[in-house]
Design an enzyme around this catalytic site. Structure first.
Site, short mmCIF file in Angstrom:
data_model
loop_
_atom_site.label_atom_id
_atom_site.label_comp_id
_atom_site.label_asym_id
_atom_site.label_seq_id
_atom_site.Cartn_x
_atom_site.Cartn_y
_atom_site.Cartn_z
N HIS A 1 -7.41 -5.79 2.37
CA HIS A 1 -6.36 -4.93 1.83
C HIS A 1 -4.98 -5.30 2.36
O HIS A 1 -3.98 -4.78 1.88
CB HIS A 1 -6.70 -3.47 2.18
CG HIS A 1 -5.74 -2.47 1.62
ND1 HIS A 1 -5.45 -2.38 0.27
CD2 HIS A 1 -4.98 -1.51 2.23
CE1 HIS A 1 -4.57 -1.41 0.08
NE2 HIS A 1 -4.26 -0.88 1.25
N SER B 1 0.83 -1.20 0.00
CA SER B 1 0.00 0.00 0.00
C SER B 1 0.87 1.26 0.00
O SER B 1 1.60 1.51 -0.96
CB SER B 1 -0.95 -0.04 1.21
OG SER B 1 -1.97 0.92 1.09
N ASP C 1 -10.37 -6.62 -2.36
CA ASP C 1 -9.72 -5.49 -1.71
C ASP C 1 -10.62 -4.28 -1.85
O ASP C 1 -10.77 -3.72 -2.94
CB ASP C 1 -8.36 -5.23 -2.37
CG ASP C 1 -7.55 -4.13 -1.68
OD1 ASP C 1 -8.15 -3.33 -0.94
OD2 ASP C 1 -6.33 -4.08 -1.89
#
Length: 277
Positions: free
Chosen positions: A251, A101, A223
């Site tokens: 996620h 991320s 996600d």
């Protein structure tokens, strides 16, 4: 102010410290290096493993964040931290970067700045832009983003629990949700808002073509924060990239589906560079 990046970022070096290749793990938003603990054992025999904490993500680094807050108004400050860690370690051999991320985008910025430092990038749940923009679907409208700021301002504890539930997406494992919620909640509100602004209002799409390091994009099938269209966008715009869609919920697949992540990583790393697309 702590100037030694190894102390400042709580760097740990484990695994095979005599290995010729290092694997550097870069955290996402709101958690520390321990969230990789279900993935790292699979690589401990063959790689030197480097883990660290972002400034502002742990109690020990909060004061450091406040002193240098201007550095982290966008994610380039985290990329500078990463490169300073690499310079201080001065490790021989190849460096494989594994980022999740926020950490994935930080890794990409670092690879643009110093491409020779990295042999491969492995990107989990990466998004170059979370905001919707004309033909680009990042997953969040302006109203959505404003709603995040409002929720954190009104009650960060409640927001942390809600975000953790959606981010983990794994109702059969409430302990994972609780651990992430606690990690998010311990970051002071003003620091969390600054980090969120840096992430949600950032746009790295124009930089993707400058990434010259080969990369693997790992996308979880469920996600909430990164639509599949974003992963396909990354794949289309990142030179020398491969896309691996894994059957995983949430996620944070390195937490909810670590074996799927490990399998995708091992398959990519086992490829013959001479024949890889």
């Amino acid at each position: 102010m702590q100037t030694n990046p190894l102390i400042r970022n709580n760097v740990t070096v484990t695994g095979n410290t005599a290995a010729t290749t290092s694997m550097l793990f870069v955290n996402g938003l709101g958690y520390d290096q321990h969230f990789w603990q279900q993935v790292t054992p699979a690589f401990a025999r063959d790689y030197r493993l480097i883990l660290f904490d972002h400034v502002g993500a742990t109690p020990a680094t909060l004061e450091q964040y406040r002193i240098q807050q201007a550095r982290y108004l966008n994610i380039s400050g985290y990329a500078t931290d990463l490169l300073e860690i690499c310079a201080e370690l001065a490790l021989p051999g190849e460096m494989i970067l594994v980022g999740h991320s926020l950490g994935a985008m930080v890794g990409m910025l670092a690879a643009i700045e110093q491409p020779a430092r990295f042999s491969k990038l492995i990107l989990l749940g990466a998004s170059p832009c979370y905001a919707n923009d004309r033909d680009y679907h990042g997953g969040f409208s302006k109203q959505d983003i404003d709603g995040v700021y409002d929720a954190v301002t009104q009650d960060q504890i409640v927001w942390s629990r809600q975000l953790a539930r959606v981010a983990m997406g794994n109702r059969s494992k409430p302990a994972l949700v609780e651990a992430f919620a606690k990690s998010l909640a311990r970051i002071p509100q003003e620091i969390m808002l600054t980090i969120l602004c840096a992430v949600l209002q950032g746009d790295q799409r124009q930089l993707l073509a400058r990434v010259s390091v080969p990369s693997l994009i790992i996308h979880a099938s469920q996600d909430f924060f990164v639509p599949q269209s974003v992963s396909h966008y990354l794949h289309a715009h990142l030179p020398q990239s491969q896309l691996s869609a894994i059957d995983a919920e949430g996620h944070l697949p390195h937490v909810t589906a670590p074996q799927a992540v490990v399998t995708a990583m091992q398959a990519y790393l086992a490829q013959d560079p001479a024949t890889s697309p």
